[in-house]
Design a protein around this motif. Structure first.
Motif, PDB file in Angstrom:
ATOM      1  N   PHE A 106       0.840  -1.189   0.000  1.00  0.00           N
ATOM      2  CA  PHE A 106       0.000   0.000   0.000  1.00  0.00           C
ATOM      3  C   PHE A 106       0.872   1.235   0.000  1.00  0.00           C
ATOM      4  O   PHE A 106       2.040   1.199   0.381  1.00  0.00           O
ATOM      5  CB  PHE A 106      -0.917   0.022   1.235  1.00  0.00           C
ATOM      6  CG  PHE A 106      -1.940  -1.067   1.222  1.00  0.00           C
ATOM      7  CD1 PHE A 106      -3.151  -0.904   0.561  1.00  0.00           C
ATOM      8  CD2 PHE A 106      -1.682  -2.284   1.845  1.00  0.00           C
ATOM      9  CE1 PHE A 106      -4.086  -1.908   0.524  1.00  0.00           C
ATOM     10  CE2 PHE A 106      -2.616  -3.310   1.808  1.00  0.00           C
ATOM     11  CZ  PHE A 106      -3.821  -3.126   1.156  1.00  0.00           C
ATOM     12  N   VAL A 107       0.267   2.346  -0.420  1.00  0.00           N
ATOM     13  CA  VAL A 107       0.955   3.631  -0.402  1.00  0.00           C
ATOM     14  C   VAL A 107      -0.041   4.688   0.057  1.00  0.00           C
ATOM     15  O   VAL A 107      -1.240   4.606  -0.236  1.00  0.00           O
ATOM     16  CB  VAL A 107       1.535   3.972  -1.796  1.00  0.00           C
ATOM     17  CG1 VAL A 107       0.433   4.157  -2.824  1.00  0.00           C
ATOM     18  CG2 VAL A 107       2.415   5.202  -1.741  1.00  0.00           C
ATOM     19  N   VAL A 177      13.872  11.734  -4.670  1.00  0.00           N
ATOM     20  CA  VAL A 177      12.482  11.344  -4.422  1.00  0.00           C
ATOM     21  C   VAL A 177      12.069  10.150  -5.282  1.00  0.00           C
ATOM     22  O   VAL A 177      11.223   9.359  -4.865  1.00  0.00           O
ATOM     23  CB  VAL A 177      11.533  12.549  -4.589  1.00  0.00           C
ATOM     24  CG1 VAL A 177      11.260  12.854  -6.041  1.00  0.00           C
ATOM     25  CG2 VAL A 177      10.253  12.345  -3.834  1.00  0.00           C
ATOM     26  N   LEU A 178      12.694   9.971  -6.436  1.00  0.00           N
ATOM     27  CA  LEU A 178      12.376   8.804  -7.260  1.00  0.00           C
ATOM     28  C   LEU A 178      12.874   7.524  -6.609  1.00  0.00           C
ATOM     29  O   LEU A 178      12.203   6.486  -6.657  1.00  0.00           O
ATOM     30  CB  LEU A 178      12.943   8.971  -8.672  1.00  0.00           C
ATOM     31  CG  LEU A 178      12.441  10.194  -9.442  1.00  0.00           C
ATOM     32  CD1 LEU A 178      13.114  10.281 -10.807  1.00  0.00           C
ATOM     33  CD2 LEU A 178      10.927  10.179  -9.576  1.00  0.00           C
ATOM     34  N   ALA A 179      14.039   7.592  -5.990  1.00  0.00           N
ATOM     35  CA  ALA A 179      14.558   6.438  -5.246  1.00  0.00           C
ATOM     36  C   ALA A 179      13.661   6.135  -4.048  1.00  0.00           C
ATOM     37  O   ALA A 179      13.410   4.965  -3.731  1.00  0.00           O
ATOM     38  CB  ALA A 179      15.996   6.696  -4.789  1.00  0.00           C
ATOM     39  N   LEU A 180      13.166   7.171  -3.401  1.00  0.00           N
ATOM     40  CA  LEU A 180      12.244   6.978  -2.284  1.00  0.00           C
ATOM     41  C   LEU A 180      10.982   6.264  -2.753  1.00  0.00           C
ATOM     42  O   LEU A 180      10.505   5.334  -2.099  1.00  0.00           O
ATOM     43  CB  LEU A 180      11.882   8.326  -1.655  1.00  0.00           C
ATOM     44  CG  LEU A 180      10.820   8.298  -0.556  1.00  0.00           C
ATOM     45  CD1 LEU A 180      11.323   7.538   0.669  1.00  0.00           C
ATOM     46  CD2 LEU A 180      10.413   9.716  -0.178  1.00  0.00           C
ATOM     47  N   CYS A 181      10.460   6.674  -3.880  1.00  0.00           N
ATOM     48  CA  CYS A 181       9.253   6.031  -4.423  1.00  0.00           C
ATOM     49  C   CYS A 181       9.519   4.562  -4.733  1.00  0.00           C
ATOM     50  O   CYS A 181       8.690   3.701  -4.459  1.00  0.00           O
ATOM     51  CB  CYS A 181       8.769   6.749  -5.679  1.00  0.00           C
ATOM     52  SG  CYS A 181       8.117   8.397  -5.347  1.00  0.00           S
ATOM     53  N   ALA A 182      10.682   4.279  -5.304  1.00  0.00           N
ATOM     54  CA  ALA A 182      11.029   2.897  -5.634  1.00  0.00           C
ATOM     55  C   ALA A 182      11.208   2.038  -4.388  1.00  0.00           C
ATOM     56  O   ALA A 182      10.816   0.868  -4.359  1.00  0.00           O
ATOM     57  CB  ALA A 182      12.303   2.860  -6.487  1.00  0.00           C
ATOM     58  N   ALA A 183      11.753   2.654  -3.330  1.00  0.00           N
ATOM     59  CA  ALA A 183      11.983   1.918  -2.086  1.00  0.00           C
ATOM     60  C   ALA A 183      10.700   1.732  -1.291  1.00  0.00           C
ATOM     61  O   ALA A 183      10.582   0.795  -0.500  1.00  0.00           O
ATOM     62  CB  ALA A 183      13.030   2.641  -1.236  1.00  0.00           C
ATOM     63  N   GLY A 184       9.756   2.626  -1.488  1.00  0.00           N
ATOM     64  CA  GLY A 184       8.478   2.513  -0.797  1.00  0.00           C
ATOM     65  C   GLY A 184       8.128   3.755   0.008  1.00  0.00           C
ATOM     66  O   GLY A 184       8.830   4.119   0.938  1.00  0.00           O
ATOM     67  N   LEU A 185       7.032   4.377  -0.374  1.00  0.00           N
ATOM     68  CA  LEU A 185       6.493   5.528   0.357  1.00  0.00           C
ATOM     69  C   LEU A 185       5.725   5.030   1.576  1.00  0.00           C
ATOM     70  O   LEU A 185       5.403   3.846   1.667  1.00  0.00           O
ATOM     71  CB  LEU A 185       5.568   6.332  -0.560  1.00  0.00           C
ATOM     72  CG  LEU A 185       6.253   7.009  -1.747  1.00  0.00           C
ATOM     73  CD1 LEU A 185       5.211   7.546  -2.725  1.00  0.00           C
ATOM     74  CD2 LEU A 185       7.178   8.119  -1.270  1.00  0.00           C
ATOM     75  N   PRO A 186       5.396   5.906   2.501  1.00  0.00           N
ATOM     76  CA  PRO A 186       4.592   5.485   3.652  1.00  0.00           C
ATOM     77  C   PRO A 186       3.319   4.780   3.196  1.00  0.00           C
ATOM     78  O   PRO A 186       2.704   5.168   2.203  1.00  0.00           O
ATOM     79  CB  PRO A 186       4.277   6.799   4.369  1.00  0.00           C
ATOM     80  CG  PRO A 186       5.374   7.732   3.969  1.00  0.00           C
ATOM     81  CD  PRO A 186       5.719   7.339   2.557  1.00  0.00           C
ATOM     82  N   ALA A 187       2.931   3.732   3.947  1.00  0.00           N
ATOM     83  CA  ALA A 187       1.776   2.923   3.593  1.00  0.00           C
ATOM     84  C   ALA A 187       0.541   3.265   4.413  1.00  0.00           C
ATOM     85  O   ALA A 187      -0.564   2.863   4.056  1.00  0.00           O
ATOM     86  CB  ALA A 187       2.095   1.444   3.749  1.00  0.00           C
ATOM     87  N   SER A 188       0.736   4.017   5.495  1.00  0.00           N
ATOM     88  CA  SER A 188      -0.398   4.385   6.339  1.00  0.00           C
ATOM     89  C   SER A 188      -0.023   5.627   7.157  1.00  0.00           C
ATOM     90  O   SER A 188       1.138   6.011   7.211  1.00  0.00           O
ATOM     91  CB  SER A 188      -0.798   3.245   7.264  1.00  0.00           C
ATOM     92  OG  SER A 188       0.288   2.911   8.116  1.00  0.00           O
ATOM     93  N   LEU A 189      -1.026   6.208   7.798  1.00  0.00           N
ATOM     94  CA  LEU A 189      -0.784   7.371   8.643  1.00  0.00           C
ATOM     95  C   LEU A 189       0.057   6.939   9.839  1.00  0.00           C
ATOM     96  O   LEU A 189      -0.113   5.851  10.362  1.00  0.00           O
ATOM     97  CB  LEU A 189      -2.105   7.976   9.127  1.00  0.00           C
ATOM     98  CG  LEU A 189      -2.983   8.601   8.045  1.00  0.00           C
ATOM     99  CD1 LEU A 189      -4.313   9.037   8.645  1.00  0.00           C
ATOM    100  CD2 LEU A 189      -2.284   9.769   7.396  1.00  0.00           C
ATOM    101  N   SER A 190       0.931   7.837  10.280  1.00  0.00           N
ATOM    102  CA  SER A 190       1.804   7.469  11.397  1.00  0.00           C
ATOM    103  C   SER A 190       1.588   8.286  12.646  1.00  0.00           C
ATOM    104  O   SER A 190       1.638   7.764  13.737  1.00  0.00           O
ATOM    105  CB  SER A 190       3.277   7.577  10.976  1.00  0.00           C
ATOM    106  OG  SER A 190       3.593   8.929  10.739  1.00  0.00           O
ATOM    107  N   GLY A 191       1.372   9.573  12.484  1.00  0.00           N
ATOM    108  CA  GLY A 191       1.416  10.410  13.661  1.00  0.00           C
ATOM    109  C   GLY A 191       0.160  11.128  14.034  1.00  0.00           C
ATOM    110  O   GLY A 191       0.113  11.880  14.982  1.00  0.00           O
ATOM    111  N   HIS A 192      -0.890  10.929  13.285  1.00  0.00           N
ATOM    112  CA  HIS A 192      -2.116  11.637  13.621  1.00  0.00           C
ATOM    113  C   HIS A 192      -2.992  10.732  14.423  1.00  0.00           C
ATOM    114  O   HIS A 192      -3.718   9.988  14.279  1.00  0.00           O
ATOM    115  CB  HIS A 192      -2.815  12.155  12.358  1.00  0.00           C
ATOM    116  CG  HIS A 192      -2.130  13.371  11.800  1.00  0.00           C
ATOM    117  ND1 HIS A 192      -1.454  13.357  10.596  1.00  0.00           N
ATOM    118  CD2 HIS A 192      -1.989  14.625  12.257  1.00  0.00           C
ATOM    119  CE1 HIS A 192      -0.965  14.548  10.358  1.00  0.00           C
ATOM    120  NE2 HIS A 192      -1.263  15.333  11.351  1.00  0.00           N
TER     121      HIS A 192
END
Length: 192
Positions: A106-107, A177-192
């Motif tokens: 998920f992203v 940021v492209l490497a970040l996208c390839a590695a995986g963006l956050p999959a769910s909310l973390s801090g709210h």
């Protein structure tokens, strides 16, 4: 509920930054709130390129960075749109979708909610491309992506005044940021 937090600037949603204020003033022209919100949305959607679509590795996080460099991920574009709206006194917040990636993961996808006519309206300034047709709408969401609950996707209901801390941490953890996208963006909310 007070709308004050949705009018305030912070270190990311920089509603008080001189460049953001100047852009907001120019976009406002003589328009009413709805007309201004539409033009601001279209500006961010169409004039700021989505990093992946553009193949642009630059990392932008703050509204001023996005405005200056005219590129960013959905999160960054949302930071700019919220800041521009707030700079002209239109309450705006950040909201998120959880979308399936197609490989079992998920992203988190970033959106903006604008408060007009006494209620929140979700807008998606991601940027259009073949298969993606996000439009400004007060008559129901016209987002880039429609969630599929059967696939585990969801629209997170809350409208936040500040960005999700996990999103900020991810963006600030990279120089590409492209490497970040390839590695995986956050999959769910973390801090709210």
């Amino acid at each position: 509920m007070s709308l004050d937090p949705y009018l305030a600037g912070d270190e990311v949603v920089q509603a008080d930054h001189p460049a953001v204020r100047a852009a907001a003033t120019a976009l406002r022209g003589g328009r009413d709130e709805t007309g201004f919100a539409r033009v601001a949305f279209e500006f961010v959607r169409d004039e700021v390129r989505h990093s992946v679509d553009a193949g642009d590795p630059r990392v932008t996080v703050t509204a001023a960075e996005v405005l200056e460099q005219r590129v960013g991920l959905c999160y960054a574009k949302s930071h700019l749109l919220a800041a521009v709206l707030r700079a002209e006194g239109v309450p705006a917040g950040l909201c998120y979708q959880r979308l399936a990636t197609g490989d079992g993961g998920f992203v988190l996808h970033g959106l903006v909610a604008v408060h007009l006519d006494g209620r929140w309206h979700r807008q998606d300034p991601r940027g259009n491309k073949p298969g993606v047709d996000a439009q400004f709408s007060l008559a129901g969401p016209r987002l880039a992506f429609t969630v599929d609950p059967a696939a585990g996707e969801c629209d997170y209901e809350p409208v936040f005044a500040t960005p999700d801390p996990g999103v900020l941490a991810a963006l600030r953890s990279t120089t590409d940021v492209l490497a970040l996208c390839a590695a995986g963006l956050p999959a769910s909310l973390s801090g709210h």
